[in-house]
Scaffold this motif. Structure first.
Motif, PDB file in Angstrom:
ATOM      1  N   SER A   1      -6.764  -0.149  -3.645  1.00 38.15           N
ATOM      2  CA  SER A   1      -7.355  -1.153  -4.529  1.00 38.15           C
ATOM      3  C   SER A   1      -8.049  -2.223  -3.692  1.00 38.15           C
ATOM      4  O   SER A   1      -7.852  -2.293  -2.483  1.00 38.15           O
ATOM      5  N   ASN A   2      -8.832  -3.082  -4.375  1.00 41.42           N
ATOM      6  CA  ASN A   2      -9.363  -4.260  -3.698  1.00 41.42           C
ATOM      7  C   ASN A   2      -8.424  -5.431  -4.011  1.00 41.42           C
ATOM      8  O   ASN A   2      -7.236  -5.223  -4.279  1.00 41.42           O
ATOM      9  N   LYS A   3      -8.959  -6.652  -4.014  1.00 49.92           N
ATOM     10  CA  LYS A   3      -8.083  -7.808  -4.234  1.00 49.92           C
ATOM     11  C   LYS A   3      -7.416  -7.788  -5.618  1.00 49.92           C
ATOM     12  O   LYS A   3      -6.393  -8.423  -5.838  1.00 49.92           O
TER      13      LYS A   3
ATOM     14  N   ASP B   1      -5.139  -6.152  -7.158  1.00 51.04           N
ATOM     15  CA  ASP B   1      -4.184  -5.163  -6.649  1.00 51.04           C
ATOM     16  C   ASP B   1      -3.038  -4.842  -7.621  1.00 51.04           C
ATOM     17  O   ASP B   1      -1.896  -4.647  -7.204  1.00 51.04           O
TER      18      ASP B   1
ATOM     19  N   THR C   1      -1.340  -1.576  -6.676  1.00 54.43           N
ATOM     20  CA  THR C   1      -0.525  -1.657  -5.455  1.00 54.43           C
ATOM     21  C   THR C   1       0.865  -2.165  -5.817  1.00 54.43           C
ATOM     22  O   THR C   1       1.885  -1.627  -5.379  1.00 54.43           O
TER      23      THR C   1
ATOM     24  N   SER D   1      -3.945  -2.270  -0.643  1.00 50.62           N
ATOM     25  CA  SER D   1      -5.142  -2.983  -1.070  1.00 50.62           C
ATOM     26  C   SER D   1      -5.839  -3.641   0.112  1.00 50.62           C
ATOM     27  O   SER D   1      -5.259  -3.813   1.178  1.00 50.62           O
TER      28      SER D   1
ATOM     29  N   ASP E   1      -8.649  -6.988   0.760  1.00 44.56           N
ATOM     30  CA  ASP E   1      -9.555  -8.012   0.233  1.00 44.56           C
ATOM     31  C   ASP E   1     -10.918  -7.831   0.907  1.00 44.56           C
ATOM     32  O   ASP E   1     -11.080  -6.953   1.769  1.00 44.56           O
TER      33      ASP E   1
ATOM     34  N   CYS F   1     -12.491  -0.134   1.284  1.00 46.02           N
ATOM     35  CA  CYS F   1     -11.123  -0.481   0.842  1.00 46.02           C
ATOM     36  C   CYS F   1     -10.171   0.677   1.120  1.00 46.02           C
ATOM     37  O   CYS F   1      -9.049   0.488   1.600  1.00 46.02           O
TER      38      CYS F   1
END
Ligand SMILES: *Cc1c(COP(=O)(O)O)cnc(C)c1O
Length: 492
Positions: A289-291, A293, A296, A372, A374, A399
């Motif tokens: 995932s990115n930020k 999350d 996650t 994850s 950012d 990512c």
């Protein structure tokens, strides 16, 4: 093969599941049981082309579709790609990139959306639906373009895409605005993505609207990633990449491998899980995932909690809090308990969260883990690979790269081969990728493309290069209360 709803009650054919998209009770359609692919079939598939492999995998689920026809549909869909539709690129010992962005819009959505028009039209014919099908889609970027391109000039289907006037990149807007085809329409909706999506959902749920459309010989459908017709073609590339590794003598037939998948709506990685359930030797699935999350946290704690801040990141197709396809995994992990799944989804809607049990979490942990990145960590991962081996990737794949690198750092002795799924051509996000590999910031996308080419020498895809000179066909922006008027105007 029959399909059932994750929330119980229904049993329908594959064709009906694709035509309906979503079950009546709001659940998602899942196969009644997972078909299996035998060792002998795997051996045979080694010799096959990508379209042949895809048709074989699809036929396992879409039993009422004609096999020859399915194959010819796969052949024409994947002929729209430049070269191999799903090539593997080795970047290190035991580490490979599975590039799924050689299709007409340069993103992995093409893998399914080039085939969906056939699956949908044929499915409607099998079910005796004779009306014209109108695909309505609200998009935050990539899906809209891939749907337009996939459905353009398809017989008996029209496609209409709504995007938020304040929510897509300049490149994405241009890609949609310049769309060709006699059966397409694109309209900007005042507001953000949520406003746009809510307005489109209203059209789907309004019985009066449906009646008005039916009188005009039109039925609505959606190209959303919860449609099984989107999921099924994605299962194929997990098989195909595995077979490519065997063919290249990188692994033995039967040896287990891992995948890391950049995840938004949980469609791509769910297809990997389906492949595993069909017998493909997959050891672990790493969900990146990115930020944003949420996932996650879910894989770590068993709690899915969307009561949190929403971040806009450089990987917009993963900016998502409710990953709709997760419902299918939660259904499986509950022992296919549709009552419990329905309760959990109701709780998510009402309270913004739900939790799975300790036993379910531990079963999930046997296969899945989450991580994850950012925006800064994503840049670092993209830069490190570019610096080490000269390989350029897009921000979503960045990512995934970070999550894979974290796994390698923690499991130094792990010799299982890792395939990282690469979901977009780097030129789709030229400024962010340029910044990651060179540290340079430019304001204009086309300038970004030029500089990125100078830095990487990677070929610029035709579909993005030609955007600059293509005439813009669609420029309309409307109020969200006016969407249905636009629909009526379009089908006139
Ligand atoms: C849609 C998309 C994703 C997320 O895929 P899901 O199936 O929604 O998990 C990741 N990367 C890119 C580039 C995408 O377009």
């Amino acid at each position: 093969m029959n399909f059932i709803s994750t929330r119980g009650g229904e049993k329908v054919s594959a064709a009906r599941a694709i035509v309906n998209g979503l079950a009546d009770n709001g659940g998602l359609y899942v196969p009644e049981k997972f078909p299996s692919v035998s060792a002998e079939e795997m051996q045979k598939m080694l010799e096959m082309s990508y379209p042949e492999r895809a048709a074989k995998v699809l036929k396992k689920y879409l039993t009422e579709y004609d096999e020859k026809e399915l194959l010819s549909a796969c052949e024409s869909a994947y002929a729209k790609f430049e070269g191999d539709p799903a090539p593997l690129v080795r970047i290190d010992d035991g580490v490979y990139m599975l590039e799924l962005w050689h299709g007409p819009t340069c993103a992995f959505k093409d893998m399914a959306l080039t085939l969906l028009p056939y699956l949908l039209r044929k499915g409607a014919d099998i079910c005796g639906v004779n009306e014209e099908i109108l695909i309505l889609t609200a998009t935050s970027g990539d899906t809209g373009k891939a749907a337009l391109e996939g459905f353009k000039d398809a017989d008996g289907i029209k496609v209409m895409v709504f995007y938020p006037s304040e929510g897509v990149s300049k490149m994405q807007k241009l890609q949609m605005g310049t769309q060709e085809g006699s059966n397409v329409n694109v309209v900007a909706v005042k507001g953000n993505f949520d406003d746009c999506q809510t307005a489109v959902k209203e059209i789907f749920s309004n019985g009066e609207y449906a009646k008005t459309l039916l009188e005009k010989g039109v039925v609505l459908s959606s190209a959303n990633s919860i449609n099984f017709g989107r999921l099924a073609p994605q299962i194929a590339y997990y098989f195909s990449s595995y077979l490519d590794l065997v063919s290249a003598e990188q692994i033995q037939m039967g040896e287990e491998i891992d995948f890391t998948v950049p995840t938004g709506n949980f469609g791509n990685i769910l297809a990997a899980y389906y492949a595993k359930r069909m017998g493909l030797p997959i050891r672990r699935l790493h969900c990146a995932s990115n930020k944003n999350d949420v996932l996650t946290e879910f894989f770590a704690s068993g709690v899915y909690d969307i009561r949190r801040e929403f971040y806009k990141t450089t990987s917009p197709s993963m900016d998502i809090l409710v990953s709709s396809n997760l419902e299918r995994l939660v259904f499986e992990i509950s022992g296919r308990n549709s009552k419990l799944t329905a309760e959990r989804m109701a709780e998510l809607k009402k309270c913004g969260k739900y939790a799975i049990s300790v036993d379910e979490l531990s079963a999930l942990g046997e296969i899945f883990d989450g991580g994850s990145a950012d925006d800064d960590e994503c840049v670092e991962a993209m830069y490190s690979v570019f610096e080490d081996v000269g390989y350029t990737m897009d921000t979503h794949t960045g990512c995934a790269m970070k999550v894979a690198q974290d796994w390698f750092a923690k499991h130094k002795k792990d010799e299982t081969n890792m395939v990282i799924v690469s979901t977009a051509n780097p030129y789709k996000f030229p400024q962010d990728v340029l910044y990651a590999v060179t540290g340079n910031d430019v304001k204009d996308s086309f300038k970004g493309i030029k500089r990125l080419h100078a830095a990487t020498a990677m070929a610029v895809p035709k579909c993005l290069k030609e955007l600059r000179d293509k005439p813009v066909r669609f420029t309309k922006t409307v109020d969200r209360k006016k969407l249905f008027d636009e629909v009526l105007e379009f089908i006139k």
